[in-house]
Design an enzyme around this catalytic site. Structure first.
Site, mmCIF file in Angstrom:
data_model
loop_
_atom_site.group_PDB
_atom_site.id
_atom_site.type_symbol
_atom_site.label_atom_id
_atom_site.label_comp_id
_atom_site.label_asym_id
_atom_site.label_seq_id
_atom_site.Cartn_x
_atom_site.Cartn_y
_atom_site.Cartn_z
ATOM 1 N N HIS A 246 -19.838 7.943 24.376
ATOM 2 C CA HIS A 246 -20.742 7.879 23.256
ATOM 3 C C HIS A 246 -21.680 9.250 22.585
ATOM 4 O O HIS A 246 -22.095 9.300 21.528
ATOM 5 C CB HIS A 246 -22.451 7.772 24.157
ATOM 6 C CG HIS A 246 -23.508 7.082 23.429
ATOM 7 N ND1 HIS A 246 -23.258 6.775 21.862
ATOM 8 C CD2 HIS A 246 -25.035 6.744 23.130
ATOM 9 C CE1 HIS A 246 -24.689 6.498 21.262
ATOM 10 N NE2 HIS A 246 -25.520 6.457 21.976
ATOM 11 N N LYS A 329 -37.942 -14.817 11.141
ATOM 12 C CA LYS A 329 -38.253 -14.649 9.070
ATOM 13 C C LYS A 329 -39.160 -15.318 8.797
ATOM 14 O O LYS A 329 -40.034 -15.305 7.849
ATOM 15 C CB LYS A 329 -37.679 -14.474 8.252
ATOM 16 C CG LYS A 329 -36.107 -13.493 8.373
ATOM 17 C CD LYS A 329 -34.711 -13.221 7.892
ATOM 18 C CE LYS A 329 -33.996 -12.569 8.147
ATOM 19 N NZ LYS A 329 -32.442 -12.040 7.170
ATOM 20 N N PHE A 331 -41.637 -16.372 9.843
ATOM 21 C CA PHE A 331 -42.710 -16.473 11.131
ATOM 22 C C PHE A 331 -42.924 -15.249 10.182
ATOM 23 O O PHE A 331 -44.191 -13.890 10.196
ATOM 24 C CB PHE A 331 -43.003 -15.848 12.187
ATOM 25 C CG PHE A 331 -42.766 -16.610 12.673
ATOM 26 C CD1 PHE A 331 -43.359 -18.276 13.293
ATOM 27 C CD2 PHE A 331 -41.744 -16.799 14.336
ATOM 28 C CE1 PHE A 331 -43.486 -19.229 13.375
ATOM 29 C CE2 PHE A 331 -41.732 -17.631 15.077
ATOM 30 C CZ PHE A 331 -42.294 -18.822 15.194
ATOM 31 N N LYS A 332 -42.685 -14.411 8.889
ATOM 32 C CA LYS A 332 -42.923 -13.102 7.976
ATOM 33 C C LYS A 332 -43.183 -12.746 8.657
ATOM 34 O O LYS A 332 -43.741 -11.221 8.567
ATOM 35 C CB LYS A 332 -44.030 -13.099 6.981
ATOM 36 C CG LYS A 332 -44.031 -14.506 6.398
ATOM 37 C CD LYS A 332 -45.157 -14.743 5.487
ATOM 38 C CE LYS A 332 -45.516 -15.816 4.732
ATOM 39 N NZ LYS A 332 -46.419 -16.447 4.022
ATOM 40 N N SER A 334 -40.408 -8.679 10.094
ATOM 41 C CA SER A 334 -38.856 -7.886 10.349
ATOM 42 C C SER A 334 -38.396 -8.360 12.073
ATOM 43 O O SER A 334 -39.358 -8.319 12.870
ATOM 44 C CB SER A 334 -39.247 -6.911 11.067
ATOM 45 O OG SER A 334 -38.188 -5.775 11.708
ATOM 46 N N PRO A 335 -37.582 -8.833 11.818
ATOM 47 C CA PRO A 335 -36.632 -9.748 12.682
ATOM 48 C C PRO A 335 -37.002 -8.637 14.172
ATOM 49 O O PRO A 335 -37.028 -8.694 15.514
ATOM 50 C CB PRO A 335 -35.140 -9.952 13.014
ATOM 51 C CG PRO A 335 -35.724 -10.548 11.276
ATOM 52 C CD PRO A 335 -36.295 -9.535 11.019
ATOM 53 N N ASP A 336 -36.572 -7.129 13.633
ATOM 54 C CA ASP A 336 -35.820 -6.301 15.088
ATOM 55 C C ASP A 336 -37.927 -5.866 15.351
ATOM 56 O O ASP A 336 -37.587 -5.682 16.927
ATOM 57 C CB ASP A 336 -35.641 -4.865 14.544
ATOM 58 C CG ASP A 336 -35.437 -3.933 15.179
ATOM 59 O OD1 ASP A 336 -34.328 -3.489 16.077
ATOM 60 O OD2 ASP A 336 -35.904 -2.477 15.273
ATOM 61 N N SER A 360 -33.670 3.231 18.764
ATOM 62 C CA SER A 360 -32.609 4.407 18.222
ATOM 63 C C SER A 360 -33.424 4.422 16.718
ATOM 64 O O SER A 360 -32.688 2.611 16.537
ATOM 65 C CB SER A 360 -31.413 4.316 18.440
ATOM 66 O OG SER A 360 -31.031 2.220 17.948
ATOM 67 N N GLN A 460 -30.312 -1.871 18.950
ATOM 68 C CA GLN A 460 -30.235 -3.598 18.883
ATOM 69 C C GLN A 460 -28.789 -2.864 17.929
ATOM 70 O O GLN A 460 -28.625 -2.612 16.066
ATOM 71 C CB GLN A 460 -31.099 -4.335 17.674
ATOM 72 C CG GLN A 460 -30.478 -5.704 17.267
ATOM 73 C CD GLN A 460 -31.214 -6.047 15.793
ATOM 74 O OE1 GLN A 460 -30.636 -6.597 15.361
ATOM 75 N NE2 GLN A 460 -31.978 -5.572 15.572
#
Length: 565
Positions: A246, A329, A331-332, A334-336, A360, A460
């Site tokens: 990393h 989505k 549910f309106k 942001s997935p993250d 991050s 993610q």
């Protein structure tokens, strides 16, 4: 504070430090690379290539295609919100290695024109496989032949690769012991460090997601060279994965590489079928180390330390199949940000409190940018978690608190990606302090120290070609939670040092279900419209039936003659 630190130094002197802060925060650490720095990806199975030689050959062909674009600087630039982002980290991808040293390690690159070989490891034995001969790249059939020869010839060797799992200062000393054991060991080390990339042919056959995670994260520790940035692992049953070092690169470049490799293989976008094999190809060359009793003692110590460190960790995979970003989505949200709230709620369920959490945020839109910290815990996220556990608060109010928590998270991570975060800035200023500079008060404040202790380290990276991704926690009493958000699933890799990873996995599953149940009623409005449409269709059908009855009443009965007509 900046003026005090930079006093007597020009801006260019500050910026020309031996390492920029984004690299120094990784390269100066003395913790073992595995498990504390390395990360892994687990690939989807290639059902057409169960033979590990065929799988390794196809993967190598795809990697070499990507490498050519990097070397020739023809790789398509990446964009974030339609803006180009820094591609600087790709210089550390191929023909590169992390070198152990005191007081800090350093990265080293080698000329790709002068080092055209793959490092292959089987049964702890290292082989040098040329990937270009007489100016022509080996095709997939030729590479497959090379891997088959290694499967036939490899013999169990002392696990020299285990030395790379040690504390960095210990490995630095052990490297000197290895070099002093015999003059030829220096050339052997360079052959490893200069290799384009690594293919590890493991004598393992992982099946479950957790078995695969362990195999790609650390394996047995010895059939690896953990200082290399790119290591692709192929098992005896044809399963495959990747482990990355990393310090020189974040996950996004290697994610792109692994996505590319799998995409061109599954979609057959490269020529993998050329059957021709040249007769003049050199055999795989064993890379030999001379091992004396001092080197053997270092290997034995490293093996003991590795087993102790890895044995203290718990890893669980929560492959949640209830829904994925498709429903999120709707549910309106942001997935993250949504999944970050799942993590916050799961932690709250387990501990009854919220604690500092790292996610991050990419800052590659800036020159030499890598990442910034997104602090996932906010007043709004805490209020949401408390409401979810308090039955006296109405669902409508809880949904409102959820929306506020999501908005706060999106606002923070957007600001962090725009270079407006605080953590990297404060870290950089601290690293610019000289030995005689007074430590500013903020760094002595217990609240500052606590706020920077990451009880949850999260990130993610999602790919339809992966069935696993993860790393370890960053503090002994904390969690490493990596996650992938696919269309119809969410996968968590949960790692801790004996804190009960199975329980956290359970709470993540429960939190995901609770949030779905909370938000499902918010989809009632579209359902109401569908119901109205359904009623309209029923009324239309009834009218048609009634009309049909009237028509039938005025129509003569069907007879054989008019039926035939």
């Amino acid at each position: 504070m900046w003026k005090a630190i930079a006093k007597g130094r020009s801006q260019s002197q500050v910026l020309r430090g031996s390492f920029k802060p984004s690299l120094r925060q990784y390269i100066a650490r003395t913790d073992p690379v595995v498990p504390y720095v390395s990360y892994f990806y687990s690939h989807r199975d290639d059902r057409r290539r169960r033979d590990p030689s065929k799988r390794a050959a196809a993967i190598s062909t795809a990697i070499l295609s990507f490498k050519k674009q990097v070397d020739e600087k023809t790789l398509e630039p990446e964009y974030m919100k339609k803006l180009p982002i820094s591609m600087e980290s790709y210089q550390w991808m191929f023909n590169a290695c992390r070198i152990p040293a005191k007081p800090a390690d350093f990265p080293k690159t080698y000329s790709p024109a002068e080092h055209k070989h793959i490092l292959v490891v089987r049964k702890n034995q290292f082989f040098k496989v040329m990937h270009e001969v007489d100016g022509k790249q080996l095709n997939t059939s030729e590479l497959e032949q090379q891997f088959k020869r290694i499967y036939e010839r490899a013999e169990r060797q002392p696990g020299i690769g285990m030395l790379t799992t040690e504390n960095r200062d210990v490995w630095t000393d052990a490297r000197e012991v290895l070099l002093n054991a015999h003059p030829s060991n220096a050339a052997a080390l360079e052959a490893i460090e200069a290799a384009s990339f690594v293919i590890c042919l493991d004598d393992a056959a992982p099946v479950t997601l957790e078995e695969r995670a362990h195999q790609y994260w650390h394996g047995d520790g010895s059939n690896r060279w953990f200082d290399k940035p790119l290591q692709f692992i192929v098992n005896d049953n044809g399963t495959s994965g990747f482990t990355g070092e990393h310090s020189m690169m974040d996950g996004t470049p290697t994610h792109r590489l692994n996505d590319y490799v799998n995409e061109v293989i599954f979609a057959n976008k490269l020529d993998f079928s050329d059957p021709s094999v040249r007769s003049n190809l050199p055999e795989p060359t064993p890379i030999k180390f001379h091992v004396n009793k001092e080197v053997q003692a270092e290997v034995e110590r490293a093996t003991k330390d590795f087993n102790q460190v890895i044995g203290s960790h718990e890893l669980r995979v929560q492959a949640y199949q209830g829904y994925g970003k498709g429903l999120i989505k709707k549910f309106k949200s942001s997935p993250d940000a949504y999944v970050q709230m799942i993590i916050q709620l799961a932690y709250f369920k387990m501990y009854g409190k919220s604690r500092p959490t790292y996610e991050s945020a990419a800052t590659r839109r800036f020159q030499q940018g890598r990442t910034e910290t997104c602090r996932s815990v906010s007043d709004d996220s805490v209020a949401f978690c408390k409401a979810m556990q308090d039955s006296s608060i109405s669902p409508e109010e809880t949904v409102s608190l959820f929306r506020k928590a999501i908005n706060s998270h999106v606002e923070y991570i957007t600001a962090a990606s725009d270079g407006k975060g605080v953590d990297r800035h404060l870290f950089g200023l601290k690293k610019l302090l000289g030995p005689n500079d007074e430590m500013p008060a903020i760094y002595k404040d217990p609240a500052f120290a606590y706020s920077s202790k990451w009880f949850i380290s999260s990130s993610q990276l999602s790919s339809e070609y992966f069935n696993g991704y993860g790393w370890s926690q960053v503090v002994d009493d904390g969690w490493g939670i990596a996650y992938m958000i696919n269309e119809n699933s969410i996968q968590f890799n949960v790692c801790s040092k004996g804190l009960g990873s199975d329980r956290m996995s359970f709470y993540l599953n429960e939190a995901a279900g609770d949030m779905r149940d909370l938000l499902a009623p918010t989809l009632e409005a579209p359902k109401a419209k569908l119901q109205e449409l359904h009623i309209l269709r029923v009324e239309t059908s009834l009218n048609a039936i009634a009309l049909g009855e009237r028509v039938y009443e005025s129509t003569p009965p069907v007879t054989s003659s008019n039926f035939a007509t």
